[in-house]
Each structure stands twice: as structure tokens, then as C-alpha cells.
Design a protein around this motif. Structure first.
Motif, PDB file in Angstrom:
ATOM      1  N   MET A  19       2.035   9.285  -5.848  1.00 42.23           N
ATOM      2  CA  MET A  19       2.331  10.662  -5.451  1.00 42.23           C
ATOM      3  C   MET A  19       3.662  11.173  -5.994  1.00 42.23           C
ATOM      4  O   MET A  19       4.000  12.336  -5.814  1.00 42.23           O
ATOM      5  N   ASN A  20       4.417  10.292  -6.613  1.00 39.60           N
ATOM      6  CA  ASN A  20       5.740  10.698  -7.110  1.00 39.60           C
ATOM      7  C   ASN A  20       5.589  11.397  -8.468  1.00 39.60           C
ATOM      8  O   ASN A  20       5.276  10.763  -9.483  1.00 39.60           O
ATOM      9  N   GLU A  77      11.088   4.126  -4.410  1.00 47.07           N
ATOM     10  CA  GLU A  77       9.800   3.967  -3.724  1.00 47.07           C
ATOM     11  C   GLU A  77       9.724   2.595  -3.041  1.00 47.07           C
ATOM     12  O   GLU A  77       9.185   2.476  -1.942  1.00 47.07           O
ATOM     13  N   ALA A  78      10.248   1.569  -3.698  1.00 44.36           N
ATOM     14  CA  ALA A  78      10.254   0.224  -3.099  1.00 44.36           C
ATOM     15  C   ALA A  78      11.096   0.235  -1.826  1.00 44.36           C
ATOM     16  O   ALA A  78      10.708  -0.305  -0.785  1.00 44.36           O
ATOM     17  N   SER A  79      12.248   0.889  -1.900  1.00 47.82           N
ATOM     18  CA  SER A  79      13.140   0.984  -0.756  1.00 47.82           C
ATOM     19  C   SER A  79      12.462   1.699   0.415  1.00 47.82           C
ATOM     20  O   SER A  79      12.493   1.222   1.565  1.00 47.82           O
ATOM     21  N   LYS A  80      11.811   2.810   0.126  1.00 45.64           N
ATOM     22  CA  LYS A  80      11.118   3.581   1.174  1.00 45.64           C
ATOM     23  C   LYS A  80      10.039   2.741   1.846  1.00 45.64           C
ATOM     24  O   LYS A  80       9.923   2.712   3.072  1.00 45.64           O
ATOM     25  N   ALA A  81       9.233   2.060   1.019  1.00 44.80           N
ATOM     26  CA  ALA A  81       8.124   1.262   1.549  1.00 44.80           C
ATOM     27  C   ALA A  81       8.639   0.123   2.425  1.00 44.80           C
ATOM     28  O   ALA A  81       8.082  -0.157   3.495  1.00 44.80           O
ATOM     29  N   LEU A  82       9.718  -0.513   2.014  1.00 45.86           N
ATOM     30  CA  LEU A  82      10.270  -1.625   2.805  1.00 45.86           C
ATOM     31  C   LEU A  82      10.836  -1.119   4.124  1.00 45.86           C
ATOM     32  O   LEU A  82      10.607  -1.709   5.189  1.00 45.86           O
ATOM     33  N   LYS A  83      11.568  -0.004   4.073  1.00 43.25           N
ATOM     34  CA  LYS A  83      12.194   0.524   5.294  1.00 43.25           C
ATOM     35  C   LYS A  83      11.150   0.975   6.320  1.00 43.25           C
ATOM     36  O   LYS A  83      11.377   0.871   7.515  1.00 43.25           O
ATOM     37  N   ALA A 140       0.848  -1.204   0.000  1.00 39.72           N
ATOM     38  CA  ALA A 140       0.000   0.000   0.000  1.00 39.72           C
ATOM     39  C   ALA A 140       0.880   1.250   0.000  1.00 39.72           C
ATOM     40  O   ALA A 140       0.611   2.214  -0.716  1.00 39.72           O
ATOM     41  N   ASP A 141       1.959   1.216   0.795  1.00 40.94           N
ATOM     42  CA  ASP A 141       2.913   2.339   0.825  1.00 40.94           C
ATOM     43  C   ASP A 141       3.563   2.533  -0.534  1.00 40.94           C
ATOM     44  O   ASP A 141       3.741   3.663  -0.999  1.00 40.94           O
ATOM     45  N   PHE A 142       3.946   1.430  -1.152  1.00 43.50           N
ATOM     46  CA  PHE A 142       4.608   1.495  -2.464  1.00 43.50           C
ATOM     47  C   PHE A 142       3.664   2.113  -3.497  1.00 43.50           C
ATOM     48  O   PHE A 142       4.037   3.019  -4.243  1.00 43.50           O
ATOM     49  N   LYS A 143       2.424   1.639  -3.484  1.00 44.62           N
ATOM     50  CA  LYS A 143       1.429   2.126  -4.434  1.00 44.62           C
ATOM     51  C   LYS A 143       1.196   3.637  -4.237  1.00 44.62           C
ATOM     52  O   LYS A 143       1.199   4.410  -5.198  1.00 44.62           O
ATOM     53  N   ALA A 144       1.043   4.029  -2.971  1.00 44.82           N
ATOM     54  CA  ALA A 144       0.811   5.451  -2.675  1.00 44.82           C
ATOM     55  C   ALA A 144       2.027   6.277  -3.082  1.00 44.82           C
ATOM     56  O   ALA A 144       1.901   7.365  -3.647  1.00 44.82           O
ATOM     57  N   GLY A 145       3.213   5.750  -2.806  1.00 46.46           N
ATOM     58  CA  GLY A 145       4.451   6.448  -3.159  1.00 46.46           C
ATOM     59  C   GLY A 145       4.553   6.668  -4.658  1.00 46.46           C
ATOM     60  O   GLY A 145       4.915   7.758  -5.112  1.00 46.46           O
TER      61      GLY A 145
END
Ligand SMILES: [Zn+2]
Length: 246
Positions: A23-24, A54-60, A15-20
Motif C-alpha cells: 500500500m506504500n 514499514e518494518a518498524s510499523k509492523a513490529l510496533k 502480513a502487516d509488513f507485506k500489506a504496508g
């Protein structure tokens, strides 16, 4: 045996990845450009880099040692979080790379099947191997930064490599060009000789033997390949038959 909290974690991560991604602004711009047939390979390279970020942000955001059973990222958790997210990023990269390639081919009058890049499982495993052995959050965050972003960038390199191979096998003249990102190592203090030695224009065979499609974590070199159209191809060397490919 730890409780399997993987599926729940993954729900939050994707969900974070999708939102990221939604919004990017940079990602959205390139996606629109691709749909209009105006994107270049450099755009695709940038897009894979942005998907990686974005994948990195969502995982972290979700993989926090203090919140995991025994403060450990177990293999089974990595397998149900890092792996499917990287597969998702791989699908995104290949989807837009295929759109870009088909518009470019249409423009140059080339009609060749476009293929997906190498299956993402191995690249995902490399990231997971680094992530599961981390004793501190800092170590884990590091594994989920450059190695993760670079893995997603490599999905596009793999796409290019596969399609270049296919074109080369068909006898079309293909050239790959690699340009150094100029960023260097140690925060730009030393030039990266590994990348500099890979700069230049190569045929498919030379590109493979010189490791032109390879990347180290954090590497931002630009890789592009070109197919010349209208070349005469020797289809049968025993009878010396030539065919014009357009
Ligand atoms: Zn380098």
C-alpha cells in the motif's frame, strides 16, 4: 519458561509488513522505476528507508509488552519475530539493489558480478539486543523505530560497500560520494558534525578508513558510489602488464 507465542506473532507481523509495502505508494513507485531500469542509487537509498519504516510499523503493532508473557519481550520471541522480519527486509533491499545495479552496469558497459551485502544477522542482533531489555513500551517503541529503520538502511549501505570492494579489488576506479542530509541533531537545532565530517568524495580505501559507510540511528545521509569504466588496469606489476577494462 514462557509459552512460545513467537510464530503466531510473526505471522501477523509479516502480513502487516507485506500489506504496508503493497500500500506504500512511494515504495511501489520506486519498485516500478527499478523494473524499468530507471532507478538511481538515491532511489535505492530511499527505498531501503521506506522498507525500514514499514518494518518498524509492523513490529510496533504486534510487539506490545502488555500482551506478552510476563509483559516481557523475551529473547526467543525477538528471535522469531524481529530477526526474520529484518531478514525479509534485507532480501527486499538486496533484490531491488541488484536490479538497479545491473541496469546501471549495462548502461555503462560494465560486466561484473553483483554481490549481496553483508549477512543481516549481526545488524538484526543489535536491534534485538536493544529491544529485549526494554522495561516500558515507550522504550521498546524507540528501539523499534530509529535503530530498526537505520538497520534496514544499512542493508543498502552494506550492498554498496560490498560491490564497491569487489570492483576496487578488480582494479576498477571507484569513488564514493557522501552528502549530508542537512537534518542535524535535536530536531534540527544542532548540525551533525559526525556526519558533516564524513561528507565528500573518497576512494574505496579512504572511505573505509574514514567510516564513510557508517550511520548513526536516524541518519539520512546519501551515499553513492561510482565505477569509472574504460580504465587501464595493471594486472601484473612484476611484468608491468596492463589491461584495458571496459
Ligand atoms: Zn548525522
Amino acid at each position: 519458561m514462557a509459552v512460545d507465542i513467537g510464530p503466531e506473532l510473526y505471522e501477523a507481523i509479516q502480513a502487516d509488513f507485506k500489506a504496508g509495502v503493497n500500500m506504500n505508494i512511494g515504495i511501489q513507485k520506486i519498485m516500478k522505476k527499478a523494473m524499468k531500469g530507471k532507478a538511481t542509487q538515491a532511489d535505492m537509498s530511499n527505498l531501503s528507508n521506506l522498507f525500514g519504516r514499514e518494518a518498524s510499523k509492523a513490529l510496533k503493532r504486534s510487539l506490545v509488552l502488555a500482551e506478552l508473557p510476563n509483559e516481557t519481550l523475551y529473547w526467543n520471541i525477538a528471535e522469531s519475530t524481529i530477526q526474520p522480519l529484518l531478514v525479509k527486509a534485507w532480501e527486499n533491499v538486496n533484490h531491488y539493489a541488484t536490479i538497479q545495479q545491473s541496469f546501471a552496469d549495462e548502461k555503462s558497459g560494465i560486466a561484473i558480478k553483483i554481490t549481496e551485502g553483508l549477512n543481516p544477522t549481526e545488524r538484526a542482533r543489535q536491534v534485538m539486543n536493544m529491544a529485549v531489555n526494554c522495561a516500558t513500551q515507550e522504550e521498546l517503541d524507540n528501539a523499534l523505530t530509529d535503530p530498526t529503520i537505520t538497520a534496514v538502511r544499512k542493508f543498502y549501505d552494506d550492498f554498496q560497500k560490498e560491490n564497491m570492494r569487489l570492483r576496487n579489488d578488480l582494479g576498477l576506479e571507484t569513488t564514493v560520494v557522501r552528502v549530508y542530509d542537512g537534518r542535524g541533531l535535536h530536531k534540527g537545532e544542532t548540525p551533525c558534525n559526525w556526519c558533516i565530517s564524513r561528507e565528500g568524495a573518497y576512494s574505496y580505501q579512504d572511505a573505509i578508513s574514514n567510516g564513510v559507510f557508517e550511520r548513526h540511528p536516524g541518519c539520512g545521509c546519501m551515499i553513492e558510489y561510482h565505477t569509472s569504466k574504460g580504465v587501464d588496469v595493471q594486472t601484473d606489476w612484476t611484468t608491468n602488464t596492463w589491461e584495458s577494462r571496459r
